[in-house]
Write a protein that holds these residues in place. Sequence first.
Motif, short mmCIF file in Angstrom:
data_model
loop_
_atom_site.label_atom_id
_atom_site.label_comp_id
_atom_site.label_asym_id
_atom_site.label_seq_id
_atom_site.Cartn_x
_atom_site.Cartn_y
_atom_site.Cartn_z
N LEU A 67 59.94 19.61 23.43
CA LEU A 67 61.37 19.62 23.12
C LEU A 67 61.81 18.25 22.62
O LEU A 67 62.68 18.16 21.74
N LYS A 68 61.22 17.21 23.16
CA LYS A 68 61.53 15.87 22.67
C LYS A 68 61.04 15.70 21.24
O LYS A 68 61.72 15.14 20.38
N ARG A 69 59.86 16.22 20.96
CA ARG A 69 59.33 16.17 19.60
C ARG A 69 60.18 17.03 18.65
O ARG A 69 60.34 16.69 17.46
N LEU A 70 60.72 18.13 19.16
CA LEU A 70 61.60 18.97 18.36
C LEU A 70 62.80 18.16 17.85
O LEU A 70 63.20 18.28 16.69
N LYS A 71 63.35 17.33 18.72
CA LYS A 71 64.47 16.47 18.33
C LYS A 71 64.03 15.32 17.43
O LYS A 71 64.62 15.06 16.38
N ASP A 72 62.95 14.64 17.82
CA ASP A 72 62.52 13.45 17.10
C ASP A 72 61.99 13.77 15.70
O ASP A 72 62.24 13.04 14.74
N GLN A 73 61.25 14.87 15.59
CA GLN A 73 60.59 15.18 14.32
C GLN A 73 61.36 16.16 13.45
O GLN A 73 61.21 16.16 12.22
N TYR A 74 62.18 17.01 14.09
CA TYR A 74 62.85 18.06 13.32
C TYR A 74 64.37 18.00 13.44
O TYR A 74 65.07 18.85 12.86
N ASP A 75 64.88 17.03 14.20
CA ASP A 75 66.32 16.83 14.36
C ASP A 75 67.02 18.06 14.91
O ASP A 75 68.14 18.39 14.52
N VAL A 76 66.34 18.76 15.82
CA VAL A 76 66.93 19.90 16.52
C VAL A 76 66.95 19.55 18.01
O VAL A 76 65.89 19.43 18.63
N GLU A 77 68.14 19.38 18.57
CA GLU A 77 68.27 18.91 19.95
C GLU A 77 68.60 20.05 20.91
O GLU A 77 69.68 20.64 20.83
N VAL A 78 67.66 20.34 21.79
CA VAL A 78 67.85 21.30 22.88
C VAL A 78 67.60 20.56 24.18
O VAL A 78 66.60 19.84 24.32
N VAL A 79 68.47 20.72 25.16
CA VAL A 79 68.39 19.97 26.41
C VAL A 79 67.38 20.63 27.35
O VAL A 79 67.49 21.81 27.67
#
Length: 318
Positions: free
Chosen positions: A167-179
């Motif tokens: 999920l952290k990689r989802l935000k860092d690499q794809y700019d999709v933030e899920v908590v």
Amino acid sequence: MLPSAAVALAVALAGCQAGATGGSETYPSQPVTVLMPYAAGGPSDLTARSISSCLGDGFGETFVVQNKAGGSGAVAMQELASAKPDGYTLGLGTAGTLVMTPMVNSLAYSLDDFTPIGVMAENPTLIVVGDDSPYENAEAFFAAAEKRPGTLTMGVPGATSPAAIELKRLKDQYDVEVVAVPATGNAEMTTNLLGGHVDALFINDHPDVISRIDEGSFRALAATTPERLPWLPELPTLAELGFTDLVDATSVFGLFGPRDLPTPVADALEGALEACLTDPTVLEQLGESLVPAQFQGGTALGESLAEIQALYRPILGG
């Protein structure tokens, strides 16, 4: 030769070499403790108990599973790292407990403090929502996450689990933030979803999860495997959905001993473990979603975790 007989033969052959831990006694000559870093229930616990029972039958000694949850697996792993390397204390380890948890916490152990013996099971991870979720498919879920960053929540099996890091990689690499909302395992995660406390789960595939998908209380959105799962052929992968690098959330349950475990003992355990993964009882208990297609021994397991450590170090530090 029947698989169960193969287990006994593998143990007998390896036991001749394991001649022991330093003297003339044959390993094992007393009960073996297998530390489980998670609470009872769930796929990791099932794996530890099924394999331990098979090893016990083959070696003719009791392999006792002890659940020692806490600290995202650190409690059990610290005890294993500190144990005498004689083969009488083993443990179930994962990338989360052996790589990620030490990276993000100040702990007295690292991956180098363990002897990998072999892979016991591989557990794919699914993204699921409840039957009353407004998100009919993965596209709708991720579109909502992109539109409202940081508002959707997803249960994960621990703050330093592969799912949480993905999920952290989802935000860092794809700019999709899920908590990420950490839990102690599948049971707590399921309660959180059905109780409306999270929007979705990043949950280990397990017979209970499949049952909920079949009866409708869970809706599966995606799998985190490189290819589609044979038992869920209609379910897309995250790679298919455009998140091509997010294929590392599969949980690998490995059997480990402390560092400096004598080679004859490690070899005896590895041979017996390989045989157990063809045993009919083990296959029935674990099912096709957990038993690896090909056996991976200690060397392959160690190399895999080293690769994961190299991948996540820039993300987590340490």
